[in-house]
Design an enzyme around this catalytic site. Structure first.
Site, PDB file in Angstrom:
ATOM      1  N   HIS A 178      81.656 -42.424  21.960  1.00  0.00           N
ATOM      2  CA  HIS A 178      80.560 -41.540  22.340  1.00  0.00           C
ATOM      3  C   HIS A 178      80.994 -40.508  23.389  1.00  0.00           C
ATOM      4  O   HIS A 178      80.660 -39.339  23.299  1.00  0.00           O
ATOM      5  CB  HIS A 178      79.399 -42.381  22.864  1.00  0.00           C
ATOM      6  CG  HIS A 178      78.146 -41.610  23.107  1.00  0.00           C
ATOM      7  ND1 HIS A 178      77.191 -41.438  22.135  1.00  0.00           N
ATOM      8  CD2 HIS A 178      77.702 -40.942  24.200  1.00  0.00           C
ATOM      9  CE1 HIS A 178      76.209 -40.695  22.617  1.00  0.00           C
ATOM     10  NE2 HIS A 178      76.494 -40.381  23.873  1.00  0.00           N
ATOM     11  N   HIS A 221      69.980 -40.839  18.720  1.00  0.00           N
ATOM     12  CA  HIS A 221      69.716 -42.117  19.369  1.00  0.00           C
ATOM     13  C   HIS A 221      69.451 -43.142  18.283  1.00  0.00           C
ATOM     14  O   HIS A 221      68.390 -43.768  18.235  1.00  0.00           O
ATOM     15  CB  HIS A 221      68.543 -42.002  20.353  1.00  0.00           C
ATOM     16  CG  HIS A 221      68.895 -42.523  21.706  1.00  0.00           C
ATOM     17  ND1 HIS A 221      68.009 -43.144  22.540  1.00  0.00           N
ATOM     18  CD2 HIS A 221      70.074 -42.542  22.365  1.00  0.00           C
ATOM     19  CE1 HIS A 221      68.618 -43.495  23.658  1.00  0.00           C
ATOM     20  NE2 HIS A 221      69.879 -43.142  23.580  1.00  0.00           N
TER      21      HIS A 221
END
Lengths: 233, 741
Positions: free
Chosen positions: B49, B95
């Protein structure tokens, strides 16, 4: 025409209503912070804007209804001064005791944002004198807790005294469950105080002031305020 | 409390998501065994990430520059110049994993995170969009996930006070175990008042702002490990909890603070919280950072350095302030009721030093934490060839009228009103075009400018042919902006893919990036921000490759815009672009003929540009106000949508050549439908001919039905009823046609 817009932490349509007051009255409103204890001298109109004051935590409007500034707002209303509460502002007005009843969770249990027809129940108040009685207007609604309810006696009194300001309706002005967006009792979208100087309403006339953005049906409410005159009882 | 002296075992390294060779790299870099806090910091900085280790090589190939680009990828959000001294700041972020575990909070914090990225740069958010992908409607979790995600997005955006004006939502069984929640935020700032993350000046205070730090969001696997503490700390959820009220206060306080000139650098605490934000501020400014964790406002006592450095508690910011204005800054935060704490300072050592209780818990080289993160050229294989499906080879199982009714009431193409009526899409009083059109149109401040905003991708195309699919996603975003009259300016990309360690999934990623890059170059539509979400797979099966494109375009005069709905009877309906009747990978082939196959429609980028520029010219210079882009469901579905929007029907009497079902439902690209005044049609056709743009008159508006050649009339009422009923029925648990089928 001096107006004061109260900003609570979490207010979010304060900018929208300032723009509408400017467009409707030609005067620039003053922002008042929730922690203040006084309104600017000579204030004619106090506006409690929409939003999620204090996050709507605990209960919508409950904390704001007890904010420092509200004593000054109550005193202003008691003097006959004009007070307009829109959406969260309406919730704050009922929580602060300036208007009767409560606003519960929408009957379908969801937040609802859409265009909605309203019927103007009377056109002789400081807030509606630029409309006509029975006029159908289309404005925005955007709330999760707009389901108005009060005890039987109170509702009877509101109706008897002509204190229902707006009702949810269809394009032809017909009321009924099909056009009621939140389960509100008697399709009530807004009510007045007994002196007709305090108006609380769930819909957002401040978002309908421009033909480019949905229409101008909300503008007359702000134009009505210019007269500043309370209802001749 | 986790002591800092925990023995670093191979198991512990693995639990931090670090491979043995990555751990070797750490040992070599610092010349000793890391402390547990340092291991946590490395795991945060070197995970996929934060480090983009699998994607970085390929992302570098994307075009990111144009004269109007103020800031490309690498900051909190991208920034473009929209004239008049104004800048548009925007980004999209996923998300996905948290939203599957806890849909409401996962979606909520997704919205909160992307809003923070935008206002961190000094912009006031003016719009949000989203792109949602759920599993098959019949999957037992789907309804619950839809309800939770939509309520979560609404719960955050509505309270924060930003209109959610657009998005997309689709269903496919490949998302059954891994939904996608992509949120985009768009803000406006003064072009010369953009705030960046790079710290400057030695000895300047580093200030922590916003909500307190708690144990939420800390890597679950590590927290649950028994060897840390025999008394076994309570296992906290790894999904963070959002507080839109705190974020609203943070927004107002930050923007007010920025006005004072006291902010030197600012970074929001997003993924890996304090670690990522502090390291980035120092590394970007070529400075060291020293933090004293004793000063960090904590939600509960007894938090360790490890926990504080990895917490992903929401609604927090880190700033470097001008020391002369510290008191003034503090007063603003006190006024808004938010925490304000000086927790460290910038140094000239280029070290990242973390102290807690008087002890040094971490002391690492700050530049190398980011720069020396591993970069992988993962093996990838090109996807297998999908044959073209000839229109003649597929017979229509039902009439075209019935097929149209079925499609407009299908899960993917039905009205998403049930969703967007839960979003406050009107706050701000600037929503010129609401959800449901090609692109949302939002006025900028009091005008005259406006922004056209859209999010697009067709995952089944990307699966069948990643390169063409990547191109198509960009082309469709460009087309949607064009269809409302906007000049497409730039995109943000949210790249959702499967496991990059699988060569086929990595191949999809590489292919899509190539397609996106080609389209961006050809259409002058650079990438200015983005986010990569990999490892979207469950039980070894990846999601459909889903590179969501968030597009932003500019309307110099927002009153000059076009919308989908037919506005009057008697107008000529014109079809712009070439119609070959490409049914491979079409919604019709899948949902009507029951075949999910074939090569997707090819994207001719030169034709896209030529046709789009022509259509935009008609809106801007010819007063054309009714335009719709053709996409899923092709010509017939586009006609139906134009009729349903305002209740004006149409009669189609001249279709392009080819089998009717393929012409009506084929998904050839670079096409638009227009309605023009009858006396204008000939001039438009002549103009098109001169410009080399294929345009055909196919019918006329009017009536209360849509009449297709050789088909029974379909009343607009019947279309609307099918279109509007599927989603509310599905969400209420009532039987739906799709489930019964």
């Amino acid at each position: 025409m001096k107006s004061a817009v109260v900003v609570f932490p979490g207010s979010n349509r304060d900018g929208d209503i300032i723009r509408a007051i400017r467009a409707g009255t030609g005067h620039e409103p003053v922002k008042v912070w929730h922690a203040d204890t006084e309104l600017p001298a000579g204030t004619d109109l106090v506006v409690l804007p929409g939003g999620f004051s204090y996050g709507d935590y605990l209960r919508c409007g409950a904390i704001a209804g007890r904010a420092n500034i509200m004593d000054a707002v109550r005193a202003h209303a008691a003097r006959g001064g004009l007070v307009l509460g829109v959406c969260n502002g309406f919730q704050i007005l009922v929580e602060s005791g300036l208007l009767p009843g409560v606003l519960m969770r929408n009957s379908q249990l969801k937040f609802v944002c859409k265009m909605q027809h309203l019927r103007v129940e009377r056109a002789d108040t400081p807030f509606t004198n630029r409309y006509t009685t029975g006029q159908v207007i289309e404005v925005a609604i955007a709330h999760g807790e707009g389901n108005y309810i009060a005890d039987e006696e109170t509702v009877h009194q509101l109706e008897a005294e002509g204190r229902v300001a707006f009702r949810y309706c269809d394009a032809d002005g017909q009321i009924g469950s099909r056009t009621n967006p939140n389960g509100s009792f008697n399709d009530i979208a807004g009510i007045y105080s007994s002196g007709f100087n305090v108006l609380g309403m769930m819909p957002h006339p401040e978002n309908l002031i421009d033909p480019l953005v949905g229409g101008t049906d909300g503008l007359a409410l702000f134009q009505s305020l210019v007269s500043g005159k309370p209802l001749a009882a | 409390m986790i002591p800092n002296s925990v023995k670093i075992t191979p198991e512990l390294v693995a639990e931090h998501g670090l491979k043995p060779d990555e751990y070797e790299r750490i040992l070599k870099l610092i010349g000793r065994e890391p402390t547990i806090t340092e291991l946590g910091i490395f795991s945060a900085m070197w995970n996929e990430h934060c480090s983009y280790k699998s994607s970085r090589l390929h992302l570098k190939t994307l075009p990111t520059k144009a004269p109007w680009v103020i800031q490309g990828p690498g900051e909190n959000a991208g920034v473009i110049d929209i004239g008049d001294g104004l800048a548009c700041v925007f980004k999209m972020e996923s998300h996905n994993h948290p939203s599957y575990i806890e849909p409401y909070q996962g979606a909520t914090t997704g919205v909160g995170g992307i809003l923070r990225d935008v206002f961190t740069m000094g912009a006031r958010p003016i719009a949000c969009l989203n792109a949602l992908r759920f599993g098959d409607p019949s999957h037992p979790k789907t309804r619950h996930l839809v309800a939770g995600v939509v309520a979560g997005i609404a719960g955050y955006g509505n309270s924060f006070g930003v209109p959610t004006v657009g998005g997309q939502m689709g269903f496919h069984t490949r998302y059954d175990g891994n939904i996608l929640v992509n949120a985009m935020a768009v803000g406006i700032a003064k072009a010369d008042e953009i705030f960046y993350a790079a710290a400057t000046g030695v000895g300047n205070p580093i200030v922590y702002l916003g909500s307190k730090t708690g144990r939420d969001g800390i890597h679950g696997a590590t927290m649950a490990s028994a060897e840390f503490d025999d008394k076994s700390e309570e296992k906290r959820p790894t999904v963070q909890v959002g507080d839109p009220f705190a974020e609203k206060l943070l927004l107002e306080a930050c923007l007010e603070l920025m006005q004072t000139g006291s902010v030197i650098a600012i970074q929001d605490m997003g993924a890996a919280g304090l670690t990522c934000s502090a390291v980035e501020m120092g590394a970007k400014g070529d400075l060291g950072v020293e933090l004293d964790l004793d000063e960090v406002p904590c939600r509960e006592p007894g938090m360790s350095a490890y926990e504080m450095m990895l917490s992903e508690s929401q609604e927090r910011m880190l700033m470097v302030l001008d020391p002369a204005k510290e008191e003034q800054a503090k007063a603003i935060f006190v006024k808004w009721g938010l925490d304000f704490a000086v927790i460290g300072k910038t140094t000239d050592t280029l070290r990242f030093v973390v102290k807690h209780g008087g002890e040094v818990m971490a002391d690492l080289p700050i530049k190398e934490l980011g720069d020396e993160a591993p970069v992988y050229d993962r093996p990838h294989i090109a996807n297998t060839y999908q044959p073209t499906v000839a229109a003649e080879s597929v017979s229509a199982p039902m009439s075209n009228a019935d097929a149209l009714l079925k499609l407009v009431g299908s899960p993917d193409l039905c009205s998403k009103r049930w969703v967007w009526e839960q979003y406050d899409h009107l706050i701000g009083g600037n929503t010129v075009q609401q959800p449901g059109g090609d692109a949302a149109v939002v006025r900028v401040l009091d005008g005259p400018k406006g922004l056209a905003l859209t999010s697009d991708v067709t995952p089944r195309y990307c699966e069948a042919d990643p390169v063409e699919g990547g191109k198509q996603a960009v082309a469709e975003a460009w087309r949607n902006i064009t269809a409302v009259g906007g000049q497409p300016l730039a995109i943000t990309d949210n790249l959702n893919f499967g496991n990059p360690e699988r060569p086929d999934a990595m191949g999809q990623f590489v292919g899509c990036i190539r397609g996106i890059g080609e389209a961006c170059k050809a259409l002058d539509f650079p990438v200015v921000s983005g986010n990569v979400s990999l490892y979207n797979e469950t039980n070894g099966r990846g999601i459909l490759p889903t590179p969501t494109i968030g597009g932003v375009g500019l309307l110099d005069d927002v009153t000059v815009n076009a919308s989908v709905g037919f506005k009057a009877a008697g107008e000529a309906i014109l079809l712009v672009g070439e119609t070959a009747g490409w049914i491979g990978q079409s919604v019709w082939l899948r949902d009507v003929a029951g075949r999910e196959e074939g090569a997707p429609p090819p994207v001719d980028l030169a034709a896209e540009k030529r046709n789009g520029d022509f259509v935009r010219g008609l809106i801007r210079n010819w007063g054309v106000r009714t335009v719709h882009d053709l996409s899923d469901g092709g010509l017939a579905v586009a006609l139906a949508e134009m009729a349903m929007a305002k209740g004006v029907g149409a009669t189609v009497d001249a279709l392009p050549a080819g089998p009717a079902h393929a012409v009506l439902f084929g998904e050839d690209q670079a096409r638009y439908l227009l309605a023009v005044k009858p006396d204008q049609a000939d001039a438009v056709l002549a103009q098109a001919k001169a410009a080399g743009v294929p345009v055909q008159r196919i019918g006329v508006t009017g009536g209360d039905a849509l009449i297709l050649p050789g088909e029974k009339p379909i009343s607009v009422q019947a279309l609307r009823s099918a279109h509007e009923s599927w989603l509310p029925n599905y969400m209420a648990g009532h039987p739906t046609t799709a489930e019964a089928a």
